[in-house]
Design a protein around this motif. Structure first.
Motif, PDB file in Angstrom:
ATOM      1  N   ASP A 251     -37.889  -4.797   0.264  1.00  0.00           N
ATOM      2  CA  ASP A 251     -36.747  -4.640   1.166  1.00  0.00           C
ATOM      3  C   ASP A 251     -35.779  -5.793   0.947  1.00  0.00           C
ATOM      4  O   ASP A 251     -35.471  -6.569   1.851  1.00  0.00           O
ATOM      5  N   SER A 252     -35.297  -5.922  -0.280  1.00  0.00           N
ATOM      6  CA  SER A 252     -34.395  -7.025  -0.613  1.00  0.00           C
ATOM      7  C   SER A 252     -33.432  -6.591  -1.704  1.00  0.00           C
ATOM      8  O   SER A 252     -33.822  -5.937  -2.672  1.00  0.00           O
ATOM      9  N   ILE A 253     -32.164  -6.965  -1.538  1.00  0.00           N
ATOM     10  CA  ILE A 253     -31.121  -6.658  -2.508  1.00  0.00           C
ATOM     11  C   ILE A 253     -30.356  -7.948  -2.811  1.00  0.00           C
ATOM     12  O   ILE A 253     -30.030  -8.718  -1.907  1.00  0.00           O
ATOM     13  N   SER A 254     -30.071  -8.183  -4.079  1.00  0.00           N
ATOM     14  CA  SER A 254     -29.297  -9.360  -4.483  1.00  0.00           C
ATOM     15  C   SER A 254     -27.811  -9.030  -4.489  1.00  0.00           C
ATOM     16  O   SER A 254     -27.368  -8.161  -5.244  1.00  0.00           O
ATOM     17  N   LEU A 255     -27.072  -9.712  -3.628  1.00  0.00           N
ATOM     18  CA  LEU A 255     -25.617  -9.584  -3.591  1.00  0.00           C
ATOM     19  C   LEU A 255     -24.978 -10.759  -4.313  1.00  0.00           C
ATOM     20  O   LEU A 255     -25.567 -11.840  -4.406  1.00  0.00           O
ATOM     21  N   TYR A 256     -23.766 -10.527  -4.818  1.00  0.00           N
ATOM     22  CA  TYR A 256     -22.982 -11.601  -5.418  1.00  0.00           C
ATOM     23  C   TYR A 256     -21.561 -11.520  -4.877  1.00  0.00           C
ATOM     24  O   TYR A 256     -21.021 -10.434  -4.662  1.00  0.00           O
ATOM     25  N   ARG A 257     -20.966 -12.710  -4.696  1.00  0.00           N
ATOM     26  CA  ARG A 257     -19.588 -12.776  -4.215  1.00  0.00           C
ATOM     27  C   ARG A 257     -18.738 -13.588  -5.187  1.00  0.00           C
ATOM     28  O   ARG A 257     -19.123 -14.668  -5.625  1.00  0.00           O
ATOM     29  N   MET A 258     -17.590 -13.046  -5.523  1.00  0.00           N
ATOM     30  CA  MET A 258     -16.593 -13.735  -6.343  1.00  0.00           C
ATOM     31  C   MET A 258     -15.277 -13.650  -5.587  1.00  0.00           C
ATOM     32  O   MET A 258     -14.673 -12.579  -5.482  1.00  0.00           O
ATOM     33  N   GLY A 259     -14.840 -14.756  -5.008  1.00  0.00           N
ATOM     34  CA  GLY A 259     -13.675 -14.713  -4.120  1.00  0.00           C
ATOM     35  C   GLY A 259     -14.021 -13.915  -2.883  1.00  0.00           C
ATOM     36  O   GLY A 259     -14.952 -14.249  -2.160  1.00  0.00           O
ATOM     37  N   ASP A 260     -13.286 -12.813  -2.620  1.00  0.00           N
ATOM     38  CA  ASP A 260     -13.609 -11.958  -1.476  1.00  0.00           C
ATOM     39  C   ASP A 260     -14.272 -10.660  -1.913  1.00  0.00           C
ATOM     40  O   ASP A 260     -14.493  -9.767  -1.100  1.00  0.00           O
ATOM     41  N   TYR A 261     -14.584 -10.547  -3.212  1.00  0.00           N
ATOM     42  CA  TYR A 261     -15.210  -9.332  -3.740  1.00  0.00           C
ATOM     43  C   TYR A 261     -16.724  -9.483  -3.743  1.00  0.00           C
ATOM     44  O   TYR A 261     -17.266 -10.456  -4.274  1.00  0.00           O
ATOM     45  N   VAL A 262     -17.421  -8.514  -3.141  1.00  0.00           N
ATOM     46  CA  VAL A 262     -18.883  -8.540  -3.037  1.00  0.00           C
ATOM     47  C   VAL A 262     -19.449  -7.263  -3.653  1.00  0.00           C
ATOM     48  O   VAL A 262     -18.953  -6.161  -3.405  1.00  0.00           O
ATOM     49  N   ASP A 263     -20.492  -7.411  -4.462  1.00  0.00           N
ATOM     50  CA  ASP A 263     -21.181  -6.271  -5.047  1.00  0.00           C
ATOM     51  C   ASP A 263     -22.640  -6.656  -5.226  1.00  0.00           C
ATOM     52  O   ASP A 263     -22.995  -7.837  -5.185  1.00  0.00           O
ATOM     53  N   PHE A 264     -23.506  -5.649  -5.408  1.00  0.00           N
ATOM     54  CA  PHE A 264     -24.906  -5.980  -5.686  1.00  0.00           C
ATOM     55  C   PHE A 264     -25.149  -5.895  -7.181  1.00  0.00           C
ATOM     56  O   PHE A 264     -24.539  -5.109  -7.902  1.00  0.00           O
ATOM     57  N   ASN A 265     -26.064  -6.746  -7.641  1.00  0.00           N
ATOM     58  CA  ASN A 265     -26.336  -6.869  -9.061  1.00  0.00           C
ATOM     59  C   ASN A 265     -27.722  -7.472  -9.228  1.00  0.00           C
ATOM     60  O   ASN A 265     -28.128  -8.325  -8.427  1.00  0.00           O
ATOM     61  N   LYS A 266     -28.422  -7.052 -10.259  1.00  0.00           N
ATOM     62  CA  LYS A 266     -29.758  -7.583 -10.507  1.00  0.00           C
ATOM     63  C   LYS A 266     -29.720  -9.080 -10.768  1.00  0.00           C
ATOM     64  O   LYS A 266     -30.608  -9.821 -10.344  1.00  0.00           O
ATOM     65  N   GLY A 267     -28.670  -9.549 -11.472  1.00  0.00           N
ATOM     66  CA  GLY A 267     -28.529 -10.955 -11.788  1.00  0.00           C
ATOM     67  C   GLY A 267     -29.588 -11.442 -12.775  1.00  0.00           C
ATOM     68  O   GLY A 267     -30.440 -10.668 -13.209  1.00  0.00           O
ATOM     69  N   PRO A 268     -29.546 -12.734 -13.120  1.00  0.00           N
ATOM     70  CA  PRO A 268     -28.522 -13.693 -12.687  1.00  0.00           C
ATOM     71  C   PRO A 268     -27.188 -13.468 -13.400  1.00  0.00           C
ATOM     72  O   PRO A 268     -27.140 -12.899 -14.479  1.00  0.00           O
ATOM     73  N   LEU A 269     -26.104 -13.949 -12.741  1.00  0.00           N
ATOM     74  CA  LEU A 269     -24.778 -13.962 -13.341  1.00  0.00           C
ATOM     75  C   LEU A 269     -24.442 -15.381 -13.787  1.00  0.00           C
ATOM     76  O   LEU A 269     -25.191 -16.320 -13.509  1.00  0.00           O
ATOM     77  N   ILE A 270     -23.322 -15.532 -14.477  1.00  0.00           N
ATOM     78  CA  ILE A 270     -22.922 -16.868 -14.908  1.00  0.00           C
ATOM     79  C   ILE A 270     -22.424 -17.666 -13.707  1.00  0.00           C
ATOM     80  O   ILE A 270     -22.337 -17.154 -12.592  1.00  0.00           O
ATOM     81  N   SER A 271     -22.051 -18.912 -13.934  1.00  0.00           N
ATOM     82  CA  SER A 271     -21.744 -19.819 -12.836  1.00  0.00           C
ATOM     83  C   SER A 271     -20.357 -19.625 -12.247  1.00  0.00           C
ATOM     84  O   SER A 271     -20.187 -19.577 -11.028  1.00  0.00           O
ATOM     85  N   ASN A 272     -19.332 -19.478 -13.112  1.00  0.00           N
ATOM     86  CA  ASN A 272     -17.949 -19.558 -12.633  1.00  0.00           C
ATOM     87  C   ASN A 272     -17.026 -18.733 -13.527  1.00  0.00           C
ATOM     88  O   ASN A 272     -17.283 -18.571 -14.720  1.00  0.00           O
ATOM     89  N   THR A 273     -15.939 -18.229 -12.945  1.00  0.00           N
ATOM     90  CA  THR A 273     -14.998 -17.417 -13.723  1.00  0.00           C
ATOM     91  C   THR A 273     -14.298 -18.220 -14.811  1.00  0.00           C
ATOM     92  O   THR A 273     -13.804 -17.639 -15.784  1.00  0.00           O
ATOM     93  N   SER A 274     -14.252 -19.545 -14.686  1.00  0.00           N
ATOM     94  CA  SER A 274     -13.606 -20.369 -15.712  1.00  0.00           C
ATOM     95  C   SER A 274     -14.366 -20.329 -17.031  1.00  0.00           C
ATOM     96  O   SER A 274     -13.843 -20.772 -18.063  1.00  0.00           O
ATOM     97  N   GLN A 275     -15.591 -19.800 -17.013  1.00  0.00           N
ATOM     98  CA  GLN A 275     -16.391 -19.696 -18.234  1.00  0.00           C
ATOM     99  C   GLN A 275     -16.093 -18.418 -19.011  1.00  0.00           C
ATOM    100  O   GLN A 275     -16.679 -18.177 -20.063  1.00  0.00           O
ATOM    101  N   ILE A 276     -15.186 -17.574 -18.482  1.00  0.00           N
ATOM    102  CA  ILE A 276     -14.741 -16.366 -19.175  1.00  0.00           C
ATOM    103  C   ILE A 276     -13.356 -16.642 -19.754  1.00  0.00           C
ATOM    104  O   ILE A 276     -12.425 -16.989 -19.027  1.00  0.00           O
ATOM    105  N   HIS A 277     -13.214 -16.470 -21.065  1.00  0.00           N
ATOM    106  CA  HIS A 277     -11.932 -16.773 -21.709  1.00  0.00           C
ATOM    107  C   HIS A 277     -11.107 -15.505 -21.886  1.00  0.00           C
ATOM    108  O   HIS A 277     -10.123 -15.293 -21.179  1.00  0.00           O
TER     109      HIS A 277
END
Length: 346
Positions: A251-277
């Motif tokens: 009974d657990s779901i992993s959510l991620y937030r980037m700014g005000d956008y929230v979605d669920f994802n298995k993860g892990p994701l990277i640290s920060n948007t500055s790492q995307i060129h």
């Protein structure tokens, strides 16, 4: 700034491919929330749940974190033992104590050998490694970057369109790095939409601008009930969540937030948007999904900031990433997923 205005002109005012098409109006007066209002609602639930979880920490306990560094780290920073706060401190906080270079470069962590988000709190004494895109074995970093690419595709389509265009995110089909693109399935109430190259460029600019915003990918594990409440306005997400909860047995779901956008994802994701060129939305195809029916499959490609590439090589990869990817959506039990992952690693 100019790119954002151009995106607004192209998409929020209709665009060549959207003009004169049937549209679904989302407005408060009709009893349905706009995408902007839904983001505000989900962000509020995320913030409330985060504060609730932090309130359970009545006192700070110390844990020992043993960091094993890379050979290229400067002298004195290769092997470090840190005293951090249990359930509060993250691998990112550990990197802050070691060096700014390490803090900015690291995209994902290994905690006792297991992939771990840079912004996920540590829960016990552990051994810590910090991974980056130029590692000798970049598999863990690549997988985190690939999942992040799909997450950003969802963000683009959730934010790029005018509020009177009905956009509902479905889910991102799991695909291998070798397939050459990451995916997101989306329902858009524009019949037989075939985006022009200008519209694809506009969408790409939304993704390409996020590196300047310097936004963290913030994880939060929540109960199934909280996740279902958060996405109750999206029938596709609700269906996926219920199936994930049934198949996982947890009974657990992993959510991620980037700014005000929230979605669920298995993860892990990277640290920060500055790492995307570089970021490109390469194509949009109509597909028939067993789970959702007829939807639009969005395909994209991104390049991390640490990797340099000639423009014609990038164009070649984008053309490859535009070819239709027919990857089916399948949800397997965790034991089956683990078996598949082990087979892929071998």
């Amino acid at each position: 700034m100019l790119a954002k205005r151009f995106c607004n002109l192209c998409l929020r005012n209709g665009g060549n491919g959207i003009k004169n098409k049937q549209k679904c109006f989302y407005s408060s007066s009709s009893g349905k929330l706009t995408n902007a209002e839904l983001r505000k609602k989900r962000n509020a639930i995320f913030e409330e749940e985060k504060a609730k979880q932090l309130s359970f920490i009545k006192r700070l306990e110390k844990i020992s974190v043993k960091y094993s560094g890379h050979p290229e780290i400067r002298e004195g920073e290769g092997n470090v033992e840190l005293l951090m706060n249990k359930h509060v401190s993250t691998p990112y906080n550990c990197a802050m104590h070691i060096s700014e270079f390490l803090m900015k470069r690291s995209v994902v962590a290994l905690v006792d050998g297991e992939p771990w988000d840079m912004h996920r709190p540590l829960v016990d004494d552990c051994d810590l490694q910090l991974k980056h895109m130029l590692d000798e074995d970049p598999a863990v970093s690549n997988h985190a970057f690939w999942r992040t690419g799909s997450f950003v595709l969802g963000y683009i389509f959730d934010t790029a369109f005018k509020d009177n265009v009905c956009v509902e995110l479905c889910d991102y089909p799991r695909t291998k790095v070798e397939h050459g693109c990451f995916l997101y399935d989306v329902n858009i109430d524009i019949p037989d939409w075939k985006p022009t190259q200008m519209e694809l460029n506009c969408l790409s600019r939304v993704g390409g601008c996020i590196w300047m915003k310097n936004l963290d990918f913030e994880p939060l594990d929540v109960s199934g009930d909280v996740a279902l409440k958060m996405f109750e306005d999206n029938k596709y997400k609700t269906k996926v969540l219920k199936q994930l909860l049934d198949n996982s047995g947890r009974d657990s779901i992993s959510l991620y937030r980037m700014g005000d956008y929230v979605d669920f994802n298995k993860g892990p994701l990277i640290s920060n948007t500055s790492q995307i060129h570089r970021y490109s939305v390469t194509s949009v195809h109509q597909v028939e999904s067993d789970m959702f029916g007829k939807v639009y499959r969005v395909q994209g490609l991104a390049l991390p900031i640490d990797l340099k590439m000639h423009w014609w090589v990038w164009e070649f990869l984008c053309k490859r990433a535009a070819k239709p990817n027919k990857q089916p959506i399948k949800y397997k039990k965790e034991a089956q997923l683990k078996q598949i992952l082990e087979m892929n690693q071998n």
